[in-house]
Enzyme design. Sequence first.
Site, PDB file in Angstrom:
ATOM      1  N   LYS A  22       0.857  -1.211   0.000  1.00 43.65           N
ATOM      2  CA  LYS A  22       0.000   0.000   0.000  1.00 43.65           C
ATOM      3  C   LYS A  22       0.884   1.248   0.000  1.00 43.65           C
ATOM      4  O   LYS A  22       0.673   2.171  -0.785  1.00 43.65           O
ATOM      5  CB  LYS A  22      -0.882   0.004   1.232  1.00 43.65           C
ATOM      6  CG  LYS A  22      -1.568   1.336   1.519  1.00 43.65           C
ATOM      7  CD  LYS A  22      -2.447   1.297   2.737  1.00 43.65           C
ATOM      8  CE  LYS A  22      -1.742   1.524   4.022  1.00 43.65           C
ATOM      9  NZ  LYS A  22      -1.434   2.921   4.324  1.00 43.65           N
ATOM     10  N   ASN A  23       1.915   1.259   0.867  1.00 51.37           N
ATOM     11  CA  ASN A  23       2.717   2.476   1.063  1.00 51.37           C
ATOM     12  C   ASN A  23       3.737   2.700  -0.034  1.00 51.37           C
ATOM     13  O   ASN A  23       4.487   3.675   0.011  1.00 51.37           O
ATOM     14  CB  ASN A  23       3.378   2.448   2.434  1.00 51.37           C
ATOM     15  CG  ASN A  23       2.333   2.576   3.535  1.00 51.37           C
ATOM     16  OD1 ASN A  23       1.165   2.868   3.253  1.00 51.37           O
ATOM     17  ND2 ASN A  23       2.717   2.303   4.755  1.00 51.37           N
ATOM     18  N   ARG A  92      -5.865  10.732   4.495  1.00 53.85           N
ATOM     19  CA  ARG A  92      -4.999  11.844   4.877  1.00 53.85           C
ATOM     20  C   ARG A  92      -3.651  11.785   4.148  1.00 53.85           C
ATOM     21  O   ARG A  92      -2.994  12.783   3.919  1.00 53.85           O
ATOM     22  CB  ARG A  92      -4.793  11.925   6.363  1.00 53.85           C
ATOM     23  CG  ARG A  92      -4.023  10.768   6.976  1.00 53.85           C
ATOM     24  CD  ARG A  92      -3.597  11.106   8.355  1.00 53.85           C
ATOM     25  NE  ARG A  92      -2.830  12.334   8.385  1.00 53.85           N
ATOM     26  CZ  ARG A  92      -1.586  12.452   7.922  1.00 53.85           C
ATOM     27  NH1 ARG A  92      -0.991  11.424   7.345  1.00 53.85           N
ATOM     28  NH2 ARG A  92      -0.945  13.608   7.987  1.00 53.85           N
ATOM     29  N   CYS A 116      -4.953  11.818  12.733  1.00 52.08           N
ATOM     30  CA  CYS A 116      -5.647  10.538  12.561  1.00 52.08           C
ATOM     31  C   CYS A 116      -5.544   9.807  13.895  1.00 52.08           C
ATOM     32  O   CYS A 116      -5.125  10.370  14.904  1.00 52.08           O
ATOM     33  CB  CYS A 116      -4.993   9.731  11.434  1.00 52.08           C
ATOM     34  SG  CYS A 116      -3.425   9.030  11.932  1.00 52.08           S
ATOM     35  N   ARG A 121      -0.223  14.034  13.348  1.00 55.29           N
ATOM     36  CA  ARG A 121       0.304  13.870  11.972  1.00 55.29           C
ATOM     37  C   ARG A 121       0.627  15.226  11.321  1.00 55.29           C
ATOM     38  O   ARG A 121       0.029  15.636  10.331  1.00 55.29           O
ATOM     39  CB  ARG A 121      -0.679  13.076  11.104  1.00 55.29           C
ATOM     40  CG  ARG A 121      -1.128  11.739  11.621  1.00 55.29           C
ATOM     41  CD  ARG A 121      -0.031  10.730  11.840  1.00 55.29           C
ATOM     42  NE  ARG A 121       0.599  10.249  10.642  1.00 55.29           N
ATOM     43  CZ  ARG A 121       0.148   9.214   9.925  1.00 55.29           C
ATOM     44  NH1 ARG A 121      -0.967   8.622  10.276  1.00 55.29           N
ATOM     45  NH2 ARG A 121       0.797   8.810   8.855  1.00 55.29           N
ATOM     46  N   ASP A 124       4.584  19.858   8.729  1.00 54.49           N
ATOM     47  CA  ASP A 124       5.537  20.982   8.676  1.00 54.49           C
ATOM     48  C   ASP A 124       6.766  20.673   7.827  1.00 54.49           C
ATOM     49  O   ASP A 124       7.267  21.537   7.093  1.00 54.49           O
ATOM     50  CB  ASP A 124       5.958  21.365  10.097  1.00 54.49           C
ATOM     51  CG  ASP A 124       6.519  20.176  10.875  1.00 54.49           C
ATOM     52  OD1 ASP A 124       5.821  19.127  10.916  1.00 54.49           O
ATOM     53  OD2 ASP A 124       7.634  20.245  11.383  1.00 54.49           O
ATOM     54  N   ASP A 306       4.828   0.179  11.978  1.00 55.77           N
ATOM     55  CA  ASP A 306       3.581  -0.447  11.524  1.00 55.77           C
ATOM     56  C   ASP A 306       3.477  -1.908  11.925  1.00 55.77           C
ATOM     57  O   ASP A 306       2.387  -2.471  11.969  1.00 55.77           O
ATOM     58  CB  ASP A 306       3.448  -0.338  10.002  1.00 55.77           C
ATOM     59  CG  ASP A 306       3.270   1.096   9.570  1.00 55.77           C
ATOM     60  OD1 ASP A 306       3.449   1.391   8.381  1.00 55.77           O
ATOM     61  OD2 ASP A 306       2.969   1.923  10.432  1.00 55.77           O
ATOM     62  N   ILE A 328       7.961   6.370  17.095  1.00 54.97           N
ATOM     63  CA  ILE A 328       7.662   7.151  15.891  1.00 54.97           C
ATOM     64  C   ILE A 328       6.391   7.980  16.029  1.00 54.97           C
ATOM     65  O   ILE A 328       6.385   9.164  15.725  1.00 54.97           O
ATOM     66  CB  ILE A 328       7.568   6.219  14.652  1.00 54.97           C
ATOM     67  CG1 ILE A 328       8.849   5.408  14.489  1.00 54.97           C
ATOM     68  CG2 ILE A 328       7.220   7.016  13.392  1.00 54.97           C
ATOM     69  CD1 ILE A 328      10.078   6.225  14.145  1.00 54.97           C
ATOM     70  N   ARG A 398      -8.388  -0.683   4.565  1.00 56.83           N
ATOM     71  CA  ARG A 398      -7.479   0.313   3.964  1.00 56.83           C
ATOM     72  C   ARG A 398      -6.173  -0.354   3.522  1.00 56.83           C
ATOM     73  O   ARG A 398      -5.532   0.113   2.583  1.00 56.83           O
ATOM     74  CB  ARG A 398      -7.153   1.422   4.975  1.00 56.83           C
ATOM     75  CG  ARG A 398      -8.255   2.402   5.253  1.00 56.83           C
ATOM     76  CD  ARG A 398      -7.741   3.528   6.143  1.00 56.83           C
ATOM     77  NE  ARG A 398      -6.453   3.993   5.658  1.00 56.83           N
ATOM     78  CZ  ARG A 398      -5.396   4.208   6.452  1.00 56.83           C
ATOM     79  NH1 ARG A 398      -5.477   3.990   7.752  1.00 56.83           N
ATOM     80  NH2 ARG A 398      -4.252   4.632   5.941  1.00 56.83           N
TER      81      ARG A 398
HETATM   82  C1  EPZ Z   1       4.261   6.690   6.379  1.00 56.47           C
HETATM   83  O1  EPZ Z   1       3.514   7.685   7.052  1.00 56.47           O
HETATM   84  C2  EPZ Z   1       3.325   5.506   6.259  1.00 56.47           C
HETATM   85  N1  EPZ Z   1       2.147   5.893   5.480  1.00 56.47           N
HETATM   86  C3  EPZ Z   1       2.913   5.054   7.655  1.00 56.47           C
HETATM   87  O2  EPZ Z   1       2.090   3.887   7.494  1.00 56.47           O
HETATM   88  C4  EPZ Z   1       4.152   4.672   8.441  1.00 56.47           C
HETATM   89  O3  EPZ Z   1       3.773   4.307   9.752  1.00 56.47           O
HETATM   90  C5  EPZ Z   1       5.105   5.875   8.487  1.00 56.47           C
HETATM   91  O4  EPZ Z   1       5.416   6.303   7.137  1.00 56.47           O
HETATM   92  C6  EPZ Z   1       6.403   5.556   9.198  1.00 56.47           C
HETATM   93  O5  EPZ Z   1       7.043   4.499   8.548  1.00 56.47           O
HETATM   94  C7  EPZ Z   1       2.236   5.906   4.142  1.00 56.47           C
HETATM   95  O6  EPZ Z   1       3.270   5.665   3.559  1.00 56.47           O
HETATM   96  C8  EPZ Z   1       0.971   6.244   3.404  1.00 56.47           C
HETATM   97  P1  EPZ Z   1       6.378  10.009   8.573  1.00 56.47           P
HETATM   98  P2  EPZ Z   1       4.088   9.208   7.114  1.00 56.47           P
HETATM   99  O7  EPZ Z   1       6.218  11.285   7.834  1.00 56.47           O
HETATM  100  O8  EPZ Z   1       4.760   9.561   5.844  1.00 56.47           O
HETATM  101  C9  EPZ Z   1       6.404  13.127  12.124  1.00 56.47           C
HETATM  102  C10 EPZ Z   1       0.174   2.592   7.714  1.00 56.47           C
HETATM  103  O9  EPZ Z   1      -0.290   1.995   8.646  1.00 56.47           O
HETATM  104  N2  EPZ Z   1       6.272  14.153  11.081  1.00 56.47           N
HETATM  105  O10 EPZ Z   1       7.642   9.229   8.395  1.00 56.47           O
HETATM  106  O11 EPZ Z   1       3.009  10.089   7.601  1.00 56.47           O
HETATM  107  C11 EPZ Z   1       5.098  12.353  12.313  1.00 56.47           C
HETATM  108  O12 EPZ Z   1       4.242  13.065  13.192  1.00 56.47           O
HETATM  109  C12 EPZ Z   1       0.728   3.995   7.900  1.00 56.47           C
HETATM  110  O13 EPZ Z   1       0.280   2.129   6.548  1.00 56.47           O
HETATM  111  C13 EPZ Z   1       6.410  15.485  11.429  1.00 56.47           C
HETATM  112  O14 EPZ Z   1       6.630  15.827  12.595  1.00 56.47           O
HETATM  113  O15 EPZ Z   1       5.169   9.038   8.259  1.00 56.47           O
HETATM  114  C14 EPZ Z   1       5.534  11.052  12.898  1.00 56.47           C
HETATM  115  O16 EPZ Z   1       5.703  11.189  14.297  1.00 56.47           O
HETATM  116  C15 EPZ Z   1       0.519   4.451   9.306  1.00 56.47           C
HETATM  117  N3  EPZ Z   1       6.263  16.431  10.467  1.00 56.47           N
HETATM  118  C16 EPZ Z   1       6.897  10.830  12.250  1.00 56.47           C
HETATM  119  O17 EPZ Z   1       7.320  12.098  11.711  1.00 56.47           O
HETATM  120  C17 EPZ Z   1       6.013  16.103   9.162  1.00 56.47           C
HETATM  121  O18 EPZ Z   1       5.917  17.029   8.313  1.00 56.47           O
HETATM  122  C18 EPZ Z   1       6.873   9.793  11.122  1.00 56.47           C
HETATM  123  O19 EPZ Z   1       6.094  10.324  10.119  1.00 56.47           O
HETATM  124  C19 EPZ Z   1       5.878  14.746   8.825  1.00 56.47           C
HETATM  125  C20 EPZ Z   1       6.014  13.776   9.798  1.00 56.47           C
END
Ligand code: EPZ
Length: 419
Positions: A22-23, A92, A116, A121, A124, A306, A328, A398
């Site tokens: 999916k990702n 999202r 979410c 989430r 920034d 995950d 995370i 999903r």
């Molecule tokens: C991706 O989410 C995946 N989703 C998530 O899978 C996965 O858990 C995550 O990466 C970590 O591996 C998809 O690929 C669609 P991040 P993403 O940006 O991109 C913080 C699932 O179950 N952050 O690496 O949103 C954030 O709050 C989903 O399939 C900021 O602070 O993850 C989090 O604490 C759940 N500012 C951390 O980074 C930002 O601008 C990781 O987020 C962006 C993120």
Amino acid sequence: MSKLYINGGKRLSGEVTVQGAKNSALPILAATVLCDGESVIHNCPKLSDVTASVRILEHLGCICKREGDTLIVDSRNISCFDIPDSLMREMRSSIVLLGAISARMGRAKLCSPGGCELGPRPIDLHVSALKKLGLIIDESYGCLDCKTNDCLKGTEIHLAFPSVGATENIILAAATAKGRTVIHNAAREPEICDLQNFINSAGGCVCGAGTGTVVIDGVSKLHGAEHTVIPDRIVAATYLAAAAMTRGKILLKNIEQPHLISVLTYFSEMGCVLQVKNKSVLLEAPQKLSRFFEIQTMVYPGFPTDAGPILVAMATLSNGSSMFVENIFENRYNYVGELRRLGAKIKLADRVAVIDGVERLSGARVDSTDLRGGAALVLAGLAADGLTVVDKIHHIDRGYENIENVLTNLGADIVRKEV
Ligand code: EPZ
């Protein structure tokens, strides 16, 4: 509203071919927005998140057609640059389209994705990076109203955190920008490598994915491309756990072993016998799982957040106490309350969960709280005595293609009922 009815206690055994990731599919579908042509995406999983992405692509002007596991996207006639709230709220992670739409149209408008079940989430890192590439972003009224005066220009970007989504957004925005973009402290997940491979097959010039430094040399345009999505490593871990929790045996086909190493380590620690061969893994479960000593979630190649709910579910039936630390996301334990309804003994203190293994779980009515938490409840239901009813399974749909069919083929007594 559909629910899953599970009569637990059945030993699961058999073969499963793992679905596409999916990702990986989601950012690759976003990348088709950059392509002036028809793209053919094989091993594209049939998931509600993919359906939501297709709806957005069609709203933008793409023509999408599904032929089995293949999705064909003709993005020659994109005419829109906005994502309606209704579609944005469906998924999202549509934020990853921001870079691609802005690069293709010079404009983009979508509502802020909001939080979410896993926490606030924030975006920034996405916004500050895209601004550095020359995107003018007005963030008032809960919207992201974006435009470029001229075109996006390559630059050096240092990510404060190796965000997966932000890394993908930057790659998508920079693929057709003027000049070179270098991302420092980039995310290293396998899905980023898959995105790089798709973009390069469409005429792009990206290198370094999988390392902390990704270099993108902008090209004038991308053409359509044919691509096969990598297997879903979290779905793979889920079905391995289904066999591990039911004293079963499973042959998982179509896996990428390097993507699973950090997870397979703990299956072995918990007493499972694993045989990895080329693109498959055979797991034989012990009569009783041993506890894992400690798991800390980390960015790739560390243990993936995950897979956390999956290993926590396994630990509920193991010998002894296991410690799990979620580093995370702020709020990834919503499913624990539902596991406790099945008899699990789990103590929570901020990011730490201590799981005291119990002799047996007993069936109950539970609600899925999120995608992977819902999968953990299904796993626990498969191992519990008696009937477990899992509600709010739209969360599970999903990310898992036909979960009840896959588990039924392994010998589970599980049915989906519309009630
Ligand atoms: C991706 O989410 C995946 N989703 C998530 O899978 C996965 O858990 C995550 O990466 C970590 O591996 C998809 O690929 C669609 P991040 P993403 O940006 O991109 C913080 C699932 O179950 N952050 O690496 O949103 C954030 O709050 C989903 O399939 C900021 O602070 O993850 C989090 O604490 C759940 N500012 C951390 O980074 C930002 O601008 C990781 O987020 C962006 C993120």
